[in-house]
Design an enzyme around this catalytic site. Structure first.
Site, PDB file in Angstrom:
ATOM      1  N   ASN A  62      51.324  81.582  25.982  1.00  0.00           N
ATOM      2  CA  ASN A  62      51.051  82.833  25.262  1.00  0.00           C
ATOM      3  C   ASN A  62      52.130  83.905  25.381  1.00  0.00           C
ATOM      4  OD1 ASN A  62      48.696  81.901  24.184  1.00  0.00           O
ATOM      5  ND2 ASN A  62      47.355  82.898  25.671  1.00  0.00           N
ATOM      6  N   GLU A 126      51.949  79.795  17.468  1.00  0.00           N
ATOM      7  CA  GLU A 126      50.545  80.048  17.131  1.00  0.00           C
ATOM      8  C   GLU A 126      50.467  81.447  16.523  1.00  0.00           C
ATOM      9  OE1 GLU A 126      47.253  79.109  20.076  1.00  0.00           O
ATOM     10  OE2 GLU A 126      47.213  81.295  20.161  1.00  0.00           O
ATOM     11  N   TRP A 220      34.359  81.246  31.499  1.00  0.00           N
ATOM     12  CA  TRP A 220      35.694  81.097  30.923  1.00  0.00           C
ATOM     13  C   TRP A 220      36.720  81.004  32.042  1.00  0.00           C
ATOM     14  CZ3 TRP A 220      39.837  84.738  31.144  1.00  0.00           C
ATOM     15  CH2 TRP A 220      40.977  84.333  30.415  1.00  0.00           C
ATOM     16  N   ARG A 251      34.838  84.126  23.081  1.00  0.00           N
ATOM     17  CA  ARG A 251      35.072  82.688  23.147  1.00  0.00           C
ATOM     18  C   ARG A 251      34.014  81.919  22.363  1.00  0.00           C
ATOM     19  NH1 ARG A 251      39.373  83.865  24.073  1.00  0.00           N
ATOM     20  NH2 ARG A 251      40.786  83.328  25.746  1.00  0.00           N
ATOM     21  N   ASP A 354      42.912  71.271  20.616  1.00  0.00           N
ATOM     22  CA  ASP A 354      42.964  72.632  21.156  1.00  0.00           C
ATOM     23  C   ASP A 354      41.980  72.768  22.327  1.00  0.00           C
ATOM     24  OD1 ASP A 354      43.767  75.362  21.150  1.00  0.00           O
ATOM     25  OD2 ASP A 354      41.931  75.897  20.085  1.00  0.00           O
ATOM     26  N   HIS A 391      46.255  88.421  31.906  1.00  0.00           N
ATOM     27  CA  HIS A 391      45.866  88.190  30.499  1.00  0.00           C
ATOM     28  C   HIS A 391      45.719  89.549  29.826  1.00  0.00           C
ATOM     29  CE1 HIS A 391      43.808  86.318  27.093  1.00  0.00           C
ATOM     30  NE2 HIS A 391      43.990  85.110  27.610  1.00  0.00           N
ATOM     31  N   SER A 444      50.383  82.366  31.379  1.00  0.00           N
ATOM     32  CA  SER A 444      50.855  81.310  32.279  1.00  0.00           C
ATOM     33  C   SER A 444      52.362  81.402  32.511  1.00  0.00           C
ATOM     34  CB  SER A 444      50.494  79.935  31.721  1.00  0.00           C
ATOM     35  OG  SER A 444      51.113  79.732  30.459  1.00  0.00           O
TER      36      SER A 444
HETATM   37  O1  SFD Z   1      44.754  81.439  25.776  1.00  0.00           O
HETATM   38  C1  SFD Z   1      43.536  80.444  46.842  1.00  0.00           C
HETATM   39  N1  SFD Z   1      45.725  81.710  30.456  1.00  0.00           N
HETATM   40  C2  SFD Z   1      46.567  81.262  29.447  1.00  0.00           C
HETATM   41  N2  SFD Z   1      47.895  81.405  29.479  1.00  0.00           N
HETATM   42  C3  SFD Z   1      48.704  80.858  28.534  1.00  0.00           C
HETATM   43  O2  SFD Z   1      49.934  81.011  28.601  1.00  0.00           O
HETATM   44  N3  SFD Z   1      48.174  80.114  27.506  1.00  0.00           N
HETATM   45  C4  SFD Z   1      46.829  79.907  27.367  1.00  0.00           C
HETATM   46  O3  SFD Z   1      46.410  79.173  26.478  1.00  0.00           O
HETATM   47  C5  SFD Z   1      45.956  80.579  28.303  1.00  0.00           C
HETATM   48  N4  SFD Z   1      44.555  80.591  28.174  1.00  0.00           N
HETATM   49  C6  SFD Z   1      43.826  80.616  29.377  1.00  0.00           C
HETATM   50  C7  SFD Z   1      44.371  81.302  30.491  1.00  0.00           C
HETATM   51  C8  SFD Z   1      43.559  81.515  31.630  1.00  0.00           C
HETATM   52  C9  SFD Z   1      42.274  80.974  31.651  1.00  0.00           C
HETATM   53  C10 SFD Z   1      41.432  81.237  32.851  1.00  0.00           C
HETATM   54  C11 SFD Z   1      41.795  80.211  30.571  1.00  0.00           C
HETATM   55  C12 SFD Z   1      42.566  80.037  29.435  1.00  0.00           C
HETATM   56  C13 SFD Z   1      40.451  79.597  30.629  1.00  0.00           C
HETATM   57  C14 SFD Z   1      46.271  82.575  31.503  1.00  0.00           C
HETATM   58  C15 SFD Z   1      46.944  81.844  32.663  1.00  0.00           C
HETATM   59  O4  SFD Z   1      46.244  80.716  33.021  1.00  0.00           O
HETATM   60  C16 SFD Z   1      47.086  82.795  33.843  1.00  0.00           C
HETATM   61  O5  SFD Z   1      47.801  83.915  33.379  1.00  0.00           O
HETATM   62  C17 SFD Z   1      47.832  82.237  35.052  1.00  0.00           C
HETATM   63  O6  SFD Z   1      47.282  81.011  35.464  1.00  0.00           O
HETATM   64  C18 SFD Z   1      47.807  83.229  36.205  1.00  0.00           C
HETATM   65  O7  SFD Z   1      48.522  82.706  37.291  1.00  0.00           O
HETATM   66  P1  SFD Z   1      48.139  83.070  38.830  1.00  0.00           P
HETATM   67  O8  SFD Z   1      49.099  82.353  39.681  1.00  0.00           O
HETATM   68  O9  SFD Z   1      47.961  84.518  38.987  1.00  0.00           O
HETATM   69  O10 SFD Z   1      46.641  82.434  38.998  1.00  0.00           O
HETATM   70  P2  SFD Z   1      46.178  80.904  39.001  1.00  0.00           P
HETATM   71  O11 SFD Z   1      47.095  80.073  38.164  1.00  0.00           O
HETATM   72  O12 SFD Z   1      44.752  80.895  38.585  1.00  0.00           O
HETATM   73  O13 SFD Z   1      46.312  80.440  40.522  1.00  0.00           O
HETATM   74  C19 SFD Z   1      45.513  80.950  41.558  1.00  0.00           C
HETATM   75  C20 SFD Z   1      45.771  80.083  42.797  1.00  0.00           C
HETATM   76  O14 SFD Z   1      45.211  80.670  43.960  1.00  0.00           O
HETATM   77  C21 SFD Z   1      44.491  79.685  44.688  1.00  0.00           C
HETATM   78  N5  SFD Z   1      43.509  80.405  45.485  1.00  0.00           N
HETATM   79  N6  SFD Z   1      44.357  79.810  47.708  1.00  0.00           N
HETATM   80  C22 SFD Z   1      44.137  80.025  49.025  1.00  0.00           C
HETATM   81  N7  SFD Z   1      43.145  80.835  49.495  1.00  0.00           N
HETATM   82  C23 SFD Z   1      42.306  81.475  48.636  1.00  0.00           C
HETATM   83  N8  SFD Z   1      41.332  82.288  49.116  1.00  0.00           N
HETATM   84  C24 SFD Z   1      42.484  81.274  47.239  1.00  0.00           C
HETATM   85  N9  SFD Z   1      41.832  81.723  46.127  1.00  0.00           N
HETATM   86  C25 SFD Z   1      42.480  81.182  45.071  1.00  0.00           C
HETATM   87  C26 SFD Z   1      43.938  78.765  43.611  1.00  0.00           C
HETATM   88  O15 SFD Z   1      43.559  77.508  44.105  1.00  0.00           O
HETATM   89  C27 SFD Z   1      45.153  78.680  42.695  1.00  0.00           C
HETATM   90  O16 SFD Z   1      46.085  77.760  43.210  1.00  0.00           O
HETATM   91  S1  SFD Z   1      43.832  81.346  26.806  1.00  0.00           S
HETATM   92  O17 SFD Z   1      42.625  80.609  26.493  1.00  0.00           O
HETATM   93  O18 SFD Z   1      43.459  82.655  27.239  1.00  0.00           O
HETATM   94  P1  AMP Z   2      42.974  83.655  23.226  1.00  0.00           P
HETATM   95  O1  AMP Z   2      42.797  82.234  22.827  1.00  0.00           O
HETATM   96  O2  AMP Z   2      41.902  84.566  22.703  1.00  0.00           O
HETATM   97  O3  AMP Z   2      43.231  83.837  24.697  1.00  0.00           O
HETATM   98  O4  AMP Z   2      44.298  84.171  22.522  1.00  0.00           O
HETATM   99  C1  AMP Z   2      45.549  83.665  22.793  1.00  0.00           C
HETATM  100  C2  AMP Z   2      46.557  84.706  22.439  1.00  0.00           C
HETATM  101  O5  AMP Z   2      46.385  85.123  21.086  1.00  0.00           O
HETATM  102  C3  AMP Z   2      46.475  85.992  23.245  1.00  0.00           C
HETATM  103  O6  AMP Z   2      47.787  86.459  23.376  1.00  0.00           O
HETATM  104  C4  AMP Z   2      45.651  86.920  22.372  1.00  0.00           C
HETATM  105  O7  AMP Z   2      45.906  88.271  22.640  1.00  0.00           O
HETATM  106  C5  AMP Z   2      46.104  86.521  20.991  1.00  0.00           C
HETATM  107  N1  AMP Z   2      45.070  86.689  19.956  1.00  0.00           N
HETATM  108  C6  AMP Z   2      43.872  86.048  19.888  1.00  0.00           C
HETATM  109  N2  AMP Z   2      43.168  86.435  18.810  1.00  0.00           N
HETATM  110  C7  AMP Z   2      43.929  87.341  18.169  1.00  0.00           C
HETATM  111  C8  AMP Z   2      43.763  88.118  16.987  1.00  0.00           C
HETATM  112  N3  AMP Z   2      42.663  88.033  16.244  1.00  0.00           N
HETATM  113  N4  AMP Z   2      44.766  88.962  16.644  1.00  0.00           N
HETATM  114  C9  AMP Z   2      45.886  89.075  17.400  1.00  0.00           C
HETATM  115  N5  AMP Z   2      46.100  88.361  18.521  1.00  0.00           N
HETATM  116  C10 AMP Z   2      45.148  87.512  18.907  1.00  0.00           C
END
Ligand code: SFD
Ligand code: AMP
Length: 635
Positions: A62, A126, A220, A251, A354, A391, A444
């Protein structure tokens, strides 16, 4: 407890977490630590290959700027984040991540991540900032590269998996490492370090989820991130920012499948039960949130808000019009039946992929509900609140920015401590990813880049402060007793009742979690309160949280797994309190669609266009809250 071995690990750099930002930090640290002769230890509660938010994979990256190719400028991204967060962002941090993120993405591709390419060899977008991938194995690929980097640099015994970090270890005001326990063996771990990067993700299940009972784990945000980063930084005495800025994703209902590809790639509409499109019908609401409501893209929280207004007006369900979107794309091929059939097949498989790439359960739900996206629309809904600073939320620690871009006003704060990129306001404690506040939209890829930035900052700090931390045995023994107390309590009293979950002397973690969730849901604007609260509700909520905090001492655990659950819920309780205090302090509604203050229903640019920062004082146990000015970059 006598049968718990204490394992002491001495290191220079300690990386807590094994997620996207920890992988970035580890990759960077491998290079610098080898060069400078330093030791590194990485600790994950799970296994790095599949831990964190990216465990199931992702279908898009993203954050990609396309900076070198001239597709976008860094300034464009800063403006995008400013707009999406209703004006509240640390633009120096956003800028810094933006200038490094593309190189993380290029590394992912080099390591074998299949990113979609068009016929001209360019990434398939995208949306403007998002690129598509076949990302089922995203996390495995990224974790493997970090492990390879460490192993090839000659490091051994550096990775501690299935060790749950509970608490910071302090040497006076400095962070001196962390303590935790193995979730598989009776081992209490003490990690002593010169610098620590806390990057254990955000938090879920702080609020009552929509899915309860048998569906409890289906949220989520990944169920295993429970607020450990926020707990760690708060307890070390670090200043926190934007703790009020929770994230509520819209979602696919009940399976939590992503919507981004549908809105941006497939150009789908979302409509209510009467076929009305809330983004069109309710556009008249947007000027109220000017200037943010009037610019494009409309901020995520305002998109949520317009849909929520339909739901509150009784116009639900809300549907993602998948069948219409697919038909619209395929219509271009209607004169050629063969091409039309091929395109329909392609769209159908992209739609399923997806979900299969990142939210497998949503595909199961589609299958179970007899949904074929090309034939039938699917319900979408606003999820419960989560804490995910990477996010479209913004909660996390207040950190030092890059020297060349950080405004002087912020830099002043770090000059007495040392200006090290991504150090919190506690010496020796760094953060990244979901752990860092006010720098949203890193996702990510940006989290990986930010982990690299934090590791570089931490190594620089170590080189300037190269002395072993001092922590006495009495402190360690006290921490060990406190951390293992839930098991001791269970052992002491469990014989008193026939049901191990019911006992007048203790509370099991699950019940404790339900109580926390009920408080947050009803008093702090959860799903069942239509995300709405006011000062009186928050005051009562805080009172109830205070009582819950007293009862946290009665948490009991029958085994190591429950011990982890007990501490996860203590971590949640702290992020909950911090969140509630921030929501209470900010007397306006700036992010409707995330939460709404019914007693201050408007956005107040004159008084509240600022950060809200807080500190919990480890010596006195008191919280202080303050406003911090937003200094925009000149873009
Ligand atoms: O779009 C301990 N994110 C998405 N990013 C994208 O680039 N594309 C997507 O398609 C993404 N989508 C998405 C995303 C997140 C989620 C939850 C969903 C879908 C369902 C965002 C990214 O995933 C996010 O920004 C990064 O992963 C953040 O990285 P970081 O490092 O801050 O968090 P992490 O990856 O979740 O890792 C956490 C780690 O900590 C560990 N942990 N270890 C030891 N002791 C403890 N007490 C701990 N507690 C946690 C975990 O095991 C893990 O290793 S979209 O749908 O939104
Ligand atoms: P999401 O699957 O909702 O996590 O969205 C993935 C990425 O697309 C994130 O960067 C969102 O901010 C962006 N996005 C999702 N829906 C929209 C929308 N309707 N208009 C603009 N950006 C969007």
């Amino acid at each position: 407890m006598a049968n718990f071995e204490t394992v002491v690990v001495d290191t220079d750099l300690l990386i807590l977490g094994g997620g996207m930002s920890a992988c970035g930090a580890t990759f960077e640290a491998a290079y610098w630590a080898k060069k400078k002769g330093l030791k590194v230890a990485v600790v994950d509660k799970a296994a790095m290959d599949r831990s964190g938010a990216v465990a199931m994979g992702l279908s898009a990256i993203n954050q990609y700027i396309g900076y070198q190719a001239g597709d976008n400028t860094l300034e464009d991204y800063v403006k995008y984040v400013r707009q999406d967060l209703m004006g509240v962002s640390r633009e120096d941090l956003v800028y810094d991540i933006a200038r490094h993120v593309d190189s993380s993405v290029h590394l992912f591709e080099k390591w074998g991540l299949p990113i979609w390419k068009d016929d001209a060899g360019k990434y398939v977008h995208e949306g403007r900032w998002q690129i598509m991938l076949n990302g089922e194995s995203y996390k495995v690929i990224v974790a493997e590269a970090s492990k390879n980097a460490m192993n090839q640099a000659g490091f051994t015994d550096w990775l501690y998996e299935r060790v749950f970090i509970v608490e910071p270890l302090m040497d006076g005001d400095k962070c001196a490492g962390a303590v935790g326990f193995s979730v598989r063996e009776n081992k209490f771990y003490v990690f002593k370090a010169k610098a620590t990067i806390a990057t254990m993700g955000g938090a879920v299940h702080v609020f009552r989820p929509r899915s309860v009972g048998e569906g409890l784990g289906r949220a989520w945000y990944p169920p295993w991130n429970a607020g450990s980063t926020a707990y760690f930084t708060i307890r070390a005495g670090a200043e926190m920012t934007c703790q009020e800025v929770r994230f509520i994703p819209v979602r696919f209902k009940d399976g939590y499948g992503p919507v981004g590809a549908w809105f941006l790639l497939f150009k789908s509409r979302a409509t209510n039960a009467f076929g009305e499109e809330y983004m069109v019908e309710r556009a008249g609401e947007l000027p109220k949130w000017a200037p943010y409501g009037l610019a494009k893209p409309i901020p995520a929280n305002l998109r949520n808000w317009l849909g929520m207004e339909d739901v509150m007006a009784g116009k639900g369900p809300i549907y993602m019009r998948t069948e219409e979107a697919i038909a619209n794309i395929a219509a271009k091929y209607k004169d050629d039946p063969k091409a039309f059939k091929r395109k329909m097949k392609e769209l159908e498989s992209e739609a399923w992929e997806d979900f299969l790439d990142m939210t497998i359960s949503q595909s199961l739900l589609w299958a179970g509900m007899n949904i074929q996206p090309e034939e039938k629309a699917s319900e979408i809904a606003a999820a419960e609140p989560y804490f995910i600073g990477s996010h479209s939320g913004a909660s996390g620690a207040w950190v030092c920015g890059p020297e060349d871009v950080m405004p002087a006003e912020y830099k002043k704060q770090w000059e007495p401590l040392g200006v090290y990129n991504h150090m919190t306001t506690v010496k020796g404690l760094f953060s990244a990813g979901d752990g860092v506040g006010a720098s949203s939209h890193k996702f990510s890829s940006g989290s990986h880049a930010e982990g690299r930035i934090a590791a570089k900052g931490a190594i620089a700090y170590i080189l300037d402060n190269n002395t072993a931390p001092k922590v006495d045995d009495a402190t360690i023994n006290k921490l060990k007793d406190t951390i293992l107390a839930p098991m001791a309590l269970f052992e002491q009293h469990s014989a008193m009742s026939s049901d191990p979950d019911i006992n007048p002397n203790f509370c099991k973690p699950k019940m404790f979690m339900f109580r926390l969730q009920k408080i947050m849901d009803e008093y702090c604007g959860g799903v069942s309160s239509q995300f709405t609260t006011n000062n009186a509700l928050l005051t009562r909520g805080l009172e109830l949280l205070g009582m819950l905090k007293e009862d946290a001492e009665k948490l009991a655990a029958s085994d190591l797994h429950e011990l982890m659950r007990a501490w996860e819920n203590t971590h949640r309780m702290w992020i909950a309190e911090s969140h509630l205090r921030h929501v209470m302090f900010r007397e306006e509604s700036r992010w409707p669609g995330y939460y709404f203050r019914a007693d201050f229903p408007d956005m107040d640019e004159a008084n509240w266009k600022c950060f809200v920062n807080s500190v919990w004082n480890p010596k006195t146990g008191e919280w202080t809250m303050k406003k911090v000015p937003i200094v925009n970059l000149p873009v």
